[in-house]
Design a protein around this motif. Structure first.
Motif, PDB file in Angstrom:
ATOM      1  N   ARG A 183       1.373  -4.531   2.456  1.00 27.95           N
ATOM      2  CA  ARG A 183       2.083  -3.418   3.789  1.00 27.95           C
ATOM      3  C   ARG A 183       3.425  -2.851   3.366  1.00 27.95           C
ATOM      4  N   GLN A 184       4.068  -2.742   3.746  1.00 22.17           N
ATOM      5  CA  GLN A 184       5.804  -2.162   3.912  1.00 22.17           C
ATOM      6  C   GLN A 184       6.163  -1.995   5.069  1.00 22.17           C
ATOM      7  N   ALA A 185       7.188  -3.143   5.369  1.00 20.98           N
ATOM      8  CA  ALA A 185       7.843  -2.899   6.405  1.00 20.98           C
ATOM      9  C   ALA A 185       9.272  -2.540   5.889  1.00 20.98           C
ATOM     10  N   PRO A 186      10.013  -2.156   7.442  1.00 18.70           N
ATOM     11  CA  PRO A 186      11.517  -1.383   6.700  1.00 18.70           C
ATOM     12  C   PRO A 186      12.604  -2.051   6.326  1.00 18.70           C
ATOM     13  N   GLY A 187      12.879  -1.710   4.948  1.00 19.00           N
ATOM     14  CA  GLY A 187      14.377  -2.626   4.355  1.00 19.00           C
ATOM     15  C   GLY A 187      13.483  -2.898   3.558  1.00 19.00           C
ATOM     16  N   LYS A 188      12.210  -2.956   3.025  1.00 12.32           N
ATOM     17  CA  LYS A 188      11.123  -4.500   2.423  1.00 12.32           C
ATOM     18  C   LYS A 188      10.513  -4.177   1.543  1.00 12.32           C
TER      19      LYS A 188
ATOM     20  N   THR B 224       4.646  -6.705  11.505  1.00 10.44           N
ATOM     21  CA  THR B 224       4.634  -5.121  11.803  1.00 10.44           C
ATOM     22  C   THR B 224       5.368  -3.940  10.428  1.00 10.44           C
ATOM     23  N   ALA B 225       4.376  -3.188  10.014  1.00 13.37           N
ATOM     24  CA  ALA B 225       5.129  -2.403   9.292  1.00 13.37           C
ATOM     25  C   ALA B 225       3.363  -1.772   8.515  1.00 13.37           C
ATOM     26  N   VAL B 226       3.945  -1.027   7.715  1.00 14.22           N
ATOM     27  CA  VAL B 226       2.639   0.615   7.615  1.00 14.22           C
ATOM     28  C   VAL B 226       1.843  -0.913   6.474  1.00 14.22           C
ATOM     29  N   TYR B 227       0.705  -0.464   6.931  1.00 13.92           N
ATOM     30  CA  TYR B 227      -0.513  -0.850   6.001  1.00 13.92           C
ATOM     31  C   TYR B 227      -0.409   0.295   5.191  1.00 13.92           C
ATOM     32  N   TYR B 228      -1.159  -0.163   4.034  1.00 11.75           N
ATOM     33  CA  TYR B 228      -1.390   0.532   2.506  1.00 11.75           C
ATOM     34  C   TYR B 228      -2.873   0.027   2.533  1.00 11.75           C
TER      35      TYR B 228
END
Length: 125
Positions: A39-44, A92-96
């Motif tokens: 996962r990738q959260a904004p700014g992380k 909360t994040a985009v999960y890949y």
């Protein structure tokens, strides 16, 4: 081009649940490989969440999801699931979804050969 098809993201309140799915192309699945979720959260930075091999019962989890998330697979459908319970706003994040042809470093993004487009998970407080 290998395409991993993700689904199941969305908006949920804190404490709620979501289940993500990722289908792998049949022709690309190798029994010695496996699937992972990042996962990738904004700014992380992108971070490891969970992984599972196509064979056996071995699973891998990041410490921050242990006891809340469960990864599973359906070999007949070449599909991997991520059941997420007790969700928090920090989730909360985009999960890949990602697929490794050879499972060597399950918790590192560099160990994966193919990636999905990502699905947004938003947890409101």
């Amino acid at each position: 081009q290998v395409q991993l098809v993700e689904s199941g993201g969305g908006l949920v309140q804190a404490g709620g649940s979501l289940r993500l799915s990722c289908a792998a192309p049949v022709r690309t699945v190798i029994i010695s490989g496996g699937m992972g979720w990042f996962r990738q959260a904004p700014g992380k930075e992108r971070e490891f969440v969970a992984a599972i091999r196509w064979s056996g019962s071995k699973t891998y989890y990041a410490d921050f999801v242990k006891g809340r998330f469960t990864i599973s697979r359906d070999n007949a459908k070449f599909t991997v699931y991520l059941q997420m319970n007790s969700l928090k706003p920090d989730d909360t994040a985009v999960y890949y979804c990602a697929m490794a042809l050879r499972f060597t470093e399950a918790t590192y993004a560099a160990g994966y050969d193919y990636w999905g487009q990502g699905t947004q998970v938003t947890v409101s407080s």
